[in-house]
Motif scaffolding. Structure first.
Motif, PDB file in Angstrom:
ATOM      1  N   CYS A 241       0.824  -1.223   0.000  1.00 23.56           N
ATOM      2  CA  CYS A 241       0.000   0.000   0.000  1.00 23.56           C
ATOM      3  C   CYS A 241       0.854   1.267   0.000  1.00 23.56           C
ATOM      4  O   CYS A 241       0.320   2.364  -0.054  1.00 23.56           O
ATOM      5  CB  CYS A 241      -0.941   0.007   1.206  1.00 23.56           C
ATOM      6  SG  CYS A 241      -0.107   0.245   2.787  1.00 23.56           S
ATOM      7  N   PHE A 242       2.165   1.103   0.050  1.00 20.63           N
ATOM      8  CA  PHE A 242       3.102   2.224  -0.013  1.00 20.63           C
ATOM      9  C   PHE A 242       3.025   3.174   1.172  1.00 20.63           C
ATOM     10  O   PHE A 242       3.552   4.286   1.121  1.00 20.63           O
ATOM     11  CB  PHE A 242       2.952   2.989  -1.328  1.00 20.63           C
ATOM     12  CG  PHE A 242       3.184   2.117  -2.515  1.00 20.63           C
ATOM     13  CD1 PHE A 242       4.461   1.668  -2.810  1.00 20.63           C
ATOM     14  CD2 PHE A 242       2.130   1.703  -3.324  1.00 20.63           C
ATOM     15  CE1 PHE A 242       4.682   0.835  -3.895  1.00 20.63           C
ATOM     16  CE2 PHE A 242       2.354   0.868  -4.407  1.00 20.63           C
ATOM     17  CZ  PHE A 242       3.630   0.433  -4.696  1.00 20.63           C
ATOM     18  N   ALA A 243       2.369   2.748   2.239  1.00 19.17           N
ATOM     19  CA  ALA A 243       2.356   3.565   3.447  1.00 19.17           C
ATOM     20  C   ALA A 243       3.760   3.584   4.052  1.00 19.17           C
ATOM     21  O   ALA A 243       4.519   2.626   3.914  1.00 19.17           O
ATOM     22  CB  ALA A 243       1.370   2.995   4.458  1.00 19.17           C
ATOM     23  N   VAL A 244       4.098   4.678   4.700  1.00 20.88           N
ATOM     24  CA  VAL A 244       5.397   4.814   5.358  1.00 20.88           C
ATOM     25  C   VAL A 244       5.159   5.139   6.818  1.00 20.88           C
ATOM     26  O   VAL A 244       4.350   6.012   7.147  1.00 20.88           O
ATOM     27  CB  VAL A 244       6.237   5.929   4.702  1.00 20.88           C
ATOM     28  CG1 VAL A 244       7.534   6.156   5.458  1.00 20.88           C
ATOM     29  CG2 VAL A 244       6.517   5.582   3.246  1.00 20.88           C
ATOM     30  N   GLU A 245       5.831   4.408   7.691  1.00 25.85           N
ATOM     31  CA  GLU A 245       5.717   4.639   9.134  1.00 25.85           C
ATOM     32  C   GLU A 245       7.062   5.036   9.699  1.00 25.85           C
ATOM     33  O   GLU A 245       8.097   4.519   9.270  1.00 25.85           O
ATOM     34  CB  GLU A 245       5.354   3.341   9.870  1.00 25.85           C
ATOM     35  CG  GLU A 245       3.964   2.836   9.726  1.00 25.85           C
ATOM     36  CD  GLU A 245       3.844   1.519  10.514  1.00 25.85           C
ATOM     37  OE1 GLU A 245       4.039   1.517  11.749  1.00 25.85           O
ATOM     38  OE2 GLU A 245       3.585   0.484   9.866  1.00 25.85           O
ATOM     39  N   ASP A 246       7.050   5.878  10.704  1.00 22.89           N
ATOM     40  CA  ASP A 246       8.286   6.196  11.418  1.00 22.89           C
ATOM     41  C   ASP A 246       8.595   5.099  12.407  1.00 22.89           C
ATOM     42  O   ASP A 246       7.690   4.469  12.959  1.00 22.89           O
ATOM     43  CB  ASP A 246       8.116   7.500  12.207  1.00 22.89           C
ATOM     44  CG  ASP A 246       8.050   8.698  11.296  1.00 22.89           C
ATOM     45  OD1 ASP A 246       8.552   8.607  10.163  1.00 22.89           O
ATOM     46  OD2 ASP A 246       7.486   9.720  11.719  1.00 22.89           O
ATOM     47  N   ILE A 247       9.873   4.904  12.648  1.00 20.04           N
ATOM     48  CA  ILE A 247      10.280   3.937  13.668  1.00 20.04           C
ATOM     49  C   ILE A 247      11.605   4.409  14.247  1.00 20.04           C
ATOM     50  O   ILE A 247      12.465   4.905  13.521  1.00 20.04           O
ATOM     51  CB  ILE A 247      10.389   2.519  13.075  1.00 20.04           C
ATOM     52  CG1 ILE A 247      10.668   1.506  14.169  1.00 20.04           C
ATOM     53  CG2 ILE A 247      11.431   2.467  11.986  1.00 20.04           C
ATOM     54  CD1 ILE A 247      10.566   0.089  13.664  1.00 20.04           C
TER      55      ILE A 247
ATOM     56  N   SER B 103      11.748  -2.381   4.150  1.00 17.33           N
ATOM     57  CA  SER B 103      10.602  -2.646   3.289  1.00 17.33           C
ATOM     58  C   SER B 103       9.939  -3.943   3.691  1.00 17.33           C
ATOM     59  O   SER B 103      10.597  -4.854   4.206  1.00 17.33           O
ATOM     60  CB  SER B 103      11.056  -2.732   1.831  1.00 17.33           C
ATOM     61  OG  SER B 103      11.667  -1.521   1.446  1.00 17.33           O
ATOM     62  N   GLY B 104       8.648  -4.033   3.443  1.00 15.14           N
ATOM     63  CA  GLY B 104       7.928  -5.246   3.792  1.00 15.14           C
ATOM     64  C   GLY B 104       6.431  -5.034   3.658  1.00 15.14           C
ATOM     65  O   GLY B 104       5.984  -4.238   2.835  1.00 15.14           O
ATOM     66  N   ILE B 105       5.695  -5.748   4.482  1.00 15.94           N
ATOM     67  CA  ILE B 105       4.233  -5.672   4.417  1.00 15.94           C
ATOM     68  C   ILE B 105       3.701  -5.202   5.768  1.00 15.94           C
ATOM     69  O   ILE B 105       4.013  -5.789   6.803  1.00 15.94           O
ATOM     70  CB  ILE B 105       3.620  -7.060   4.098  1.00 15.94           C
ATOM     71  CG1 ILE B 105       4.299  -7.673   2.874  1.00 15.94           C
ATOM     72  CG2 ILE B 105       2.115  -6.943   3.889  1.00 15.94           C
ATOM     73  CD1 ILE B 105       4.039  -6.958   1.586  1.00 15.94           C
TER      74      ILE B 105
ATOM     75  N   GLN C 168      -1.301  -7.348   5.536  1.00 13.58           N
ATOM     76  CA  GLN C 168      -1.184  -8.780   5.811  1.00 13.58           C
ATOM     77  C   GLN C 168      -2.561  -9.403   5.999  1.00 13.58           C
ATOM     78  O   GLN C 168      -2.771 -10.582   5.710  1.00 13.58           O
ATOM     79  CB  GLN C 168      -0.354  -9.007   7.086  1.00 13.58           C
ATOM     80  CG  GLN C 168       1.128  -8.756   6.882  1.00 13.58           C
ATOM     81  CD  GLN C 168       1.903  -8.876   8.185  1.00 13.58           C
ATOM     82  OE1 GLN C 168       1.755  -9.855   8.907  1.00 13.58           O
ATOM     83  NE2 GLN C 168       2.702  -7.863   8.488  1.00 13.58           N
ATOM     84  N   LEU C 169      -3.506  -8.604   6.455  1.00 20.04           N
ATOM     85  CA  LEU C 169      -4.863  -9.105   6.674  1.00 20.04           C
ATOM     86  C   LEU C 169      -5.555  -9.365   5.344  1.00 20.04           C
ATOM     87  O   LEU C 169      -6.082 -10.448   5.114  1.00 20.04           O
ATOM     88  CB  LEU C 169      -5.659  -8.084   7.492  1.00 20.04           C
ATOM     89  CG  LEU C 169      -5.021  -7.704   8.826  1.00 20.04           C
ATOM     90  CD1 LEU C 169      -5.827  -6.623   9.517  1.00 20.04           C
ATOM     91  CD2 LEU C 169      -4.896  -8.931   9.712  1.00 20.04           C
ATOM     92  N   GLY C 170      -5.507  -8.347   4.468  1.00 21.83           N
ATOM     93  CA  GLY C 170      -6.174  -8.489   3.158  1.00 21.83           C
ATOM     94  C   GLY C 170      -5.702  -9.762   2.499  1.00 21.83           C
ATOM     95  O   GLY C 170      -5.362  -9.818   1.392  1.00 21.83           O
TER      96      GLY C 170
END
Lengths: 135, 135
Positions: B93-99, B126-128, B133-135
């Motif tokens: 989905c190309f979402a980006v999260e901070d970590i 990168s990953g899912i 993962q639910l879809g």
DNA sequence: CTGGGTGCAAAGTATTTGCATGAAC
DNA sequence: GTTCATGCAAATACTTTGCACCCAG
């Protein structure tokens, strides 16, 4: 000089002289931008087209023969596919070096603490290389 | 809704309505591509120009008000400048999260083992993401 | 042979620039 | 009032596509 004929074929790519030359440059330089690659290729194939470079780079990426490395504040470079590793990028001369760093402990922590499933790591450490510190 | 007027000024940027809106979208979305930003901005300023988006993004980058994050196999996204951190990028989905990941031990090792002087780290995992993962 | 690759030209997309007008301070 | 931002149009840069011809397998 390595013969990439069979390696290209294993990646479903016909071994044309242009592709062999691209592979050879990637091998010799390690990391190279589209622009630099084109300049080098023109020396060997005076009538080569930029379109040929782009088509081949894209095919090679799709077939995992090469990888793209996106560098902050600079152009992407390409390298022959190898074992996963990280990169050092000089902000002054734009040279890129390979470096092997074990990121497994980081991956483990994230996997335990979140539900994100990591499939690949992309670490670029920017800074000043040894040569540029001297100048 | 945060008022970015003074923050913009501290970065030598006049606080125009367009810039305040860009800052507000970056704050709300966290990470945003040029394309998405333009679409959001058109809702607020129907006659805004893409040139204005590009000029402002470039100025904001130069003045360190924002940062660019280059994502493998995807478009760059931009975020308000914060403390150094890393990113999780979903390939689906190309979402980006901070970590937040402590990379100091890695920096120390490289500093001891080589002469490269690291000034910044850029880690994208990168990953899912959980949702995909639910879809 | 046959499928796919190459080079050229053209098209498409992304980004930057110049300039007149208008807004921030 | 002065400086700088905006929006438009044009220019430039980057990348992809279509097609005729050619080469690798």
């Amino acid at each position: 000089m390595i013969n990439y004929t069979n390696i290209l074929r294993e990646h479903n790519l016909k071994a044309t002289p242009q592709r062999l030359a691209i592979a050879d440059e990637l091998y010799k330089k390690g990391h190279i931008s589209i622009e630099s690659l084109y300049e080098l290729m023109v020396n060997k194939f005076s009538s080569i087209s930029l379109a040929t470079i782009y088509k081949n780079i894209n095919l090679m990426l799709e077939n995992s023969f090469i990888q793209e490395i996106k560098i902050p504040y600079s152009k992407s470079v390409y390298e022959l596919t190898q074992a996963p590793h990280s990169h050092l990028a000089c902000e002054k001369c734009f040279a890129v070096e390979d470096i092997t760093i074990d990121l497994n402990s980081i991956i483990d922590i994230i996997t335990k603490e979140s539900s994100f499933k990591i499939t690949s790591t992309n670490l670029v450490l920017s800074g000043i290389c040894e040569n540029c510190q001297l100048g």
